[in-house]
Design an enzyme around this catalytic site. Structure first.
Site, PDB file in Angstrom:
ATOM      1  N   GLU A 264       0.867  -1.176   0.000  1.00 26.97           N
ATOM      2  CA  GLU A 264       0.000   0.000   0.000  1.00 26.97           C
ATOM      3  C   GLU A 264       0.902   1.224   0.000  1.00 26.97           C
ATOM      4  OE1 GLU A 264      -3.611   2.069   2.604  1.00 26.97           O
ATOM      5  OE2 GLU A 264      -2.721   0.152   3.234  1.00 26.97           O
ATOM      6  N   ARG A 492       6.547 -13.490   9.252  1.00 34.01           N
ATOM      7  CA  ARG A 492       7.044 -12.136   8.982  1.00 34.01           C
ATOM      8  C   ARG A 492       8.371 -11.918   9.703  1.00 34.01           C
ATOM      9  NH1 ARG A 492       3.086  -7.715  11.260  1.00 34.01           N
ATOM     10  NH2 ARG A 492       4.884  -6.406  10.744  1.00 34.01           N
ATOM     11  N   LYS A 502       4.558   0.691   9.573  1.00 34.91           N
ATOM     12  CA  LYS A 502       4.543   1.956   8.837  1.00 34.91           C
ATOM     13  C   LYS A 502       3.684   2.999   9.558  1.00 34.91           C
ATOM     14  CE  LYS A 502       3.348   0.490   4.710  1.00 34.91           C
ATOM     15  NZ  LYS A 502       2.950   0.582   3.290  1.00 34.91           N
TER      16      LYS A 502
END
Length: 529
Positions: A264, A492, A502
């Protein structure tokens, strides 16, 4: 232990006659739609006593009932298929799947000749016929197979099972025959066909200290040669509810691996993203495939052009070149059309509930309370369709209306199946590519799997935080009967002593706690570079 209800007793008695065990019975009783479908089917047929029905017939009926639980049998078409199974006309799961597809798409009464043709009724395969047809296919595609060697096994098998009459052959016999003929053509497997094996370590002498080898060679592809990533399916290995979708997918990709990295564009990438980039681009490169860089640009209020540029530069800095650079917004019109299609299939509805009301429907703050359906859930499809168009035309403000998927709110224990939002109204910043054209935007849960499908992704690789999303990912593709990629999850990358979000990094930047996204105290990739 409580006494079984009449419905439970009825199903238990007939499941025993069909040779279906306790597990299928429990699964049927847990799902109200499946239990109702079984009651309807079993009420219309008369079964012999226990042991009088071949277990294969029971398994085929189970597949039929599950696939038609949302269709109903009021028009008699499902009963026609049930009788075809009981009479031995339909003998395989592939034939039952074809029959389900036929009755779902057939308007009016069943045409027997048409049904038999579509479902392969009467087609039999002797060993000689099977050998002859497999040989003919392999001869026709010999050059491609010689180039791909044993990597051609899965695409070959899937193509034969989806686009030729061999889809009616016994699957085990077909697989065995393809195996045998490829072995005869290609000979023994060599280093081109399998990842290198780890060499066993020599036993250490008693009392000896382990010796560290300074220049020990480690394959740069090791992460793809062993462990989780080495065990992923090959292209064509993810079954489809509409087999023709796989045929079209393989025709488009040539049986190659296609992945995507879909960030994104609402901030700079951090070190955790380096693992996602390496896995998606590296996995495709290792298998001779391609990887898209796709921007998930469905939230114009948080997106800036500088992030798009920085993401592309970081991918290239890490040594990868995207096959294509695409945007979710490339597909806005197609996504909208599929949203309308979802409503027309009675798989979506317009909801006017507040966030608090939706939370209560899902069991309250901790999701442990009773769940209940939205009061708008069963409104007529025509009404939802008109309301969706009203959303599109700007007649609602943000949070006044949203399109929700009609999933499994009451029976599923997975929050990702609790009627997720598919579209919402946004009236903030104009979109960087489409301007003010759209007043409504699709959510990640609606967009992600459909864009994967549009781009013929073979392996949708994401982190384990999305593991619950796999069910909703599959549900939406299947509900719309489009090609369904296979989502798989890896761990992850997390580091202690720093921030790996983020959103949280953005707060540090905007609050003036650091000099910017490239502050070396941050683990952003622009800072590391």
């Amino acid at each position: 232990m409580s006494e079984p209800t009449p419905e439970e007793a009825f199903l238990a008695e007939n499941f025993a006659k069909l040779g279906l065990g306790e597990k299928p019975l429990k699964e049927a009783l847990r799902n109200k739609k499946i239990a109702a479908a079984w009651n309807e089917v079993l009420s219309e047929i008369e079964l012999p006593e226990e042991g009088g029905v071949d277990a294969k017939v029971g398994a085929l009926l189970s597949a039929l009932v599950t696939a038609t639980k949302d269709v109903g049998g009021a028009d008699g078409k499902r009963a026609f298929v049930v009788n075809a199974v009981l009479e031995g006309k339909l003998k395989s799961k592939a034939q039952v799947e074809a029959a389900v597809k036929y009755i779902k798409g057939k308007k009016g009464d069943v045409d027997v000749a048409e049904f038999d043709k579509e479902c392969g009724v009467g087609i039999e395969f002797t060993p000689e016929k099977l050998e002859k047809e497999v040989r003919a296919y392999i001869e026709e595609h010999k050059n491609t197979i010689l180039g791909q060697r044993y990597k051609a096994f899965t695409p070959t098998l899937v193509t034969l099972k989806t686009s030729t009459d061999l889809k009616w052959a016994p699957p085990a016999d077909l697989k065995k025959e393809v195996d045998a003929q490829l072995a005869a053509l290609l000979g023994p497997k060599d280093e081109c066909d399998a990842p290198p094996k780890k060499q066993p370590k020599a036993p250490a002498a008693a009392g000896a200290k382990p010796v560290k080898t300074e220049n020990e060679e480690i394959s740069k592809n090791r992460m793809f040669e062993e462990g989780f990533l080495a065990g992923l399916h090959r292209p064509g290995g993810n079954e489809q509810i509409v087999p023709e979708n796989m045929e079209a997918h393989l025709n488009a990709t040539g049986g190659r691996v296609f992945t995507r990295f879909p960030p994104e564009p609402n901030g700079y990438l951090h070190i955790g993203h380096s693992k996602a980039i390496t896995i998606n681009f590296g996995f495709a490169r290792y298998h001779g495939g391609e990887c898209y860089l796709r921007y998930d640009d469905t939230n114009p209020e948080a997106e800036e052009e500088r992030y798009f540029t920085a993401i592309r530069e970081i991918v290239e800095w890490l040594g990868f070149q995207p096959y294509k650079i695409t945007y979710a917004s490339d597909h806005f019109q197609r996504l909208y059309e599929l949203a309308e299609d979802l409503i027309k299939r009675d798989k979506g509805y317009i909801c006017h509930c507040s966030a608090e009301e939706v939370n209560l429907q899902r069991g309250g703050k901790d999701n442990r309370g009773p769940r209940f359906e939205c009061k708008h859930r069963n409104r007529p499809t025509e009404e939802s369709l008109q309301e969706f168009r009203n959303m599109r035309d700007g007649k609602y403000k943000p949070k006044e209306a949203m399109l929700r998927m009609k999933q499994d709110m009451l029976n599923s224990g997975n929050p990702q199946m609790w009627d997720l939002t598919a579209y919402r109204v946004l009236d903030g910043a104009p979109h960087h590519r489409t301007g003010d054209e759209w007043k409504i935007y699709p959510t990640y849960d609606f967009t992600h799997c459909l864009c994967d499908s549009f781009e013929n992704i073979s392996h949708s690789l994401c982190t384990t935080e999305f593991i619950n999303s796999r069910e909703s990912y599959d549900w939406l593709c299947n509900a719309l009967e489009i090609y369904r990629p296979q989502q798989r999850e890896y761990g992850r990358l997390n580091l202690t002593g720093t921030i790996m979000s983020k959103r949280k990094i953005a707060k540090l930047v905007s609050g003036g706690y650091v000099r910017g996204w490239n502050d070396p105290r941050l683990y952003t990739l622009v800072a590391i570079r």
